[in-house]
Design an enzyme around this catalytic site. Structure first.
Site, PDB file in Angstrom:
ATOM      1  CD  GLU A   1      -3.046  -0.861   2.262  1.00 22.78           C
ATOM      2  OE1 GLU A   1      -2.783  -0.147   3.249  1.00 22.78           O
ATOM      3  OE2 GLU A   1      -4.147  -1.390   2.101  1.00 22.78           O
TER       4      GLU A   1
ATOM      5  CG  HIS B   1       1.197   7.058  -0.765  1.00 20.22           C
ATOM      6  ND1 HIS B   1       0.285   8.078  -0.637  1.00 20.22           N
ATOM      7  CD2 HIS B   1       0.611   5.963  -0.217  1.00 20.22           C
ATOM      8  CE1 HIS B   1      -0.799   7.634  -0.028  1.00 20.22           C
ATOM      9  NE2 HIS B   1      -0.622   6.342   0.246  1.00 20.22           N
TER      10      HIS B   1
ATOM     11  CD  GLU C   1      10.681  -3.033   0.727  1.00 19.76           C
ATOM     12  OE1 GLU C   1      10.092  -3.931   1.364  1.00 19.76           O
ATOM     13  OE2 GLU C   1      10.201  -2.477  -0.281  1.00 19.76           O
ATOM     14  CD  GLU C   2      14.955  -5.953   5.141  1.00 19.33           C
ATOM     15  OE1 GLU C   2      15.899  -6.755   5.307  1.00 19.33           O
ATOM     16  OE2 GLU C   2      14.147  -5.659   6.033  1.00 19.33           O
TER      17      GLU C   2
ATOM     18  N   GLY D   1      15.287  -8.941  -0.608  1.00 18.28           N
ATOM     19  CA  GLY D   1      15.372 -10.375  -0.363  1.00 18.28           C
ATOM     20  C   GLY D   1      16.191 -11.113  -1.405  1.00 18.28           C
ATOM     21  NE  ARG D   2      17.142 -10.415  -7.734  1.00 18.33           N
ATOM     22  CZ  ARG D   2      17.659  -9.946  -8.866  1.00 18.33           C
ATOM     23  NH1 ARG D   2      17.382  -8.710  -9.251  1.00 18.33           N
ATOM     24  NH2 ARG D   2      18.454 -10.692  -9.600  1.00 18.33           N
TER      25      ARG D   2
ATOM     26  NE  ARG E   1      12.797 -12.472  -3.894  1.00 18.30           N
ATOM     27  CZ  ARG E   1      12.895 -11.225  -4.343  1.00 18.30           C
ATOM     28  NH1 ARG E   1      12.977 -10.226  -3.486  1.00 18.30           N
ATOM     29  NH2 ARG E   1      12.934 -10.980  -5.641  1.00 18.30           N
TER      30      ARG E   1
ATOM     31  NE  ARG F   1      -2.500   4.681   1.774  1.00 18.06           N
ATOM     32  CZ  ARG F   1      -2.961   3.689   1.030  1.00 18.06           C
ATOM     33  NH1 ARG F   1      -3.874   2.875   1.524  1.00 18.06           N
ATOM     34  NH2 ARG F   1      -2.529   3.495  -0.202  1.00 18.06           N
TER      35      ARG F   1
END
Length: 236
Positions: free
Chosen positions: A79, A83, A91-92, A94-95, A163, A190
């Site tokens: 979500e 924006h 963002e961190e 997972g790859r 993942r 929000r």
């Protein structure tokens, strides 16, 4: 082998940096006519910022920034990432890194039952039995999926493949930077607040993030925040 995992009912937001003030808004608005004078008293500042807010003169509210570290479940990021204007994300992945065994589980106070149809509904508290079902199933699914994830990693499977079994309530951390205009737009959509010109009905978890943003905004730009609320919580 069973992995050791942790659960949290909170979604932490940490303010990493802020360069924002009511004077920034006034200086940006006045630069084209009188320069960046910002020595007016509080009453005059309130009137001028209210004029900008009410008339939806939005660009003066963009010359500032708030930078946060947010650790939220992936379903919240789905979500949040909608924006895009005036918002930057890192963002961190997972790859490239092993994701931590940290999962979100709803608190006992989180409403569980939807009443009404789409577009005209509300959420109400569940029964203790329903809460128990949610808690048990969320935790069991998290444990099973993370054990499978760990097993694949142990077998040498690439992180980007392993993942795939992880559920959307696993936490992911992200740096979010946005300006006051974008932040007001986020808050308008929000948060559920009486007096809003355009009522919003956000999911509880993203509102948890929004309320922490709102506290930082109110502290850094109290006049701007006040006029935002007084004008129906509509982003200029």
């Amino acid at each position: 082998m069973t992995s050791e995992i942790t659960f949290s009912t909170e979604i932490p937001v940490k303010l990493l940096g802020v360069h924002a003030s009511d004077d920034d808004v006034i200086a940006a608005a006045r630069i084209s006519t009188t320069g960046d004078q910002t020595d007016a008293d509080v009453k005059s500042k309130k009137g001028f910022i209210n004029f900008l807010m009410k008339g939806r003169h939005g660009t003066p509210f963009e010359h500032n920034f708030f930078k946060f570290m947010v650790t939220a479940p992936i379903f919240v990021w789905r979500e949040h990432h909608r924006h895009r204007i005036g918002v930057s994300y890192n963002e961190e992945s997972g790859r490239y890194k092993k994701l931590d065994p940290h999962f979100y589980v709803p608190a006992a106070s989180r409403p569980l039952v939807q009443i009404g149809k789409a577009g005209a509904y509300e959420f109400v508290a569940g029964t203790p039995a329903q809460l128990g079902v949610v808690d048990a199933n969320v935790k069991r699914a998290a444990q099973t999926s993370y054990d499978a994830y760990q097993q694949m990693l142990d077998e040498g499977i690439a992180r980007e493949v392993a993942r795939m079994v992880l559920p959307v309530n696993i936490f992911s951390s992200c740096i979010v930077t946005l300006n006051a205009r974008s932040l007001m737009n986020f808050l308008s959509l929000r948060t559920k607040e009486e007096g809003s010109h355009f009522p919003s009905y956000p999911q509880a978890e993203i509102e948890m993030v929004a309320r922490q943003y709102e506290a930082a905004f109110a502290a850094a730009m109290p006049i701007t925040y006040e006029t935002f609320c007084e004008n129906g919580r509509v982003a200029p």
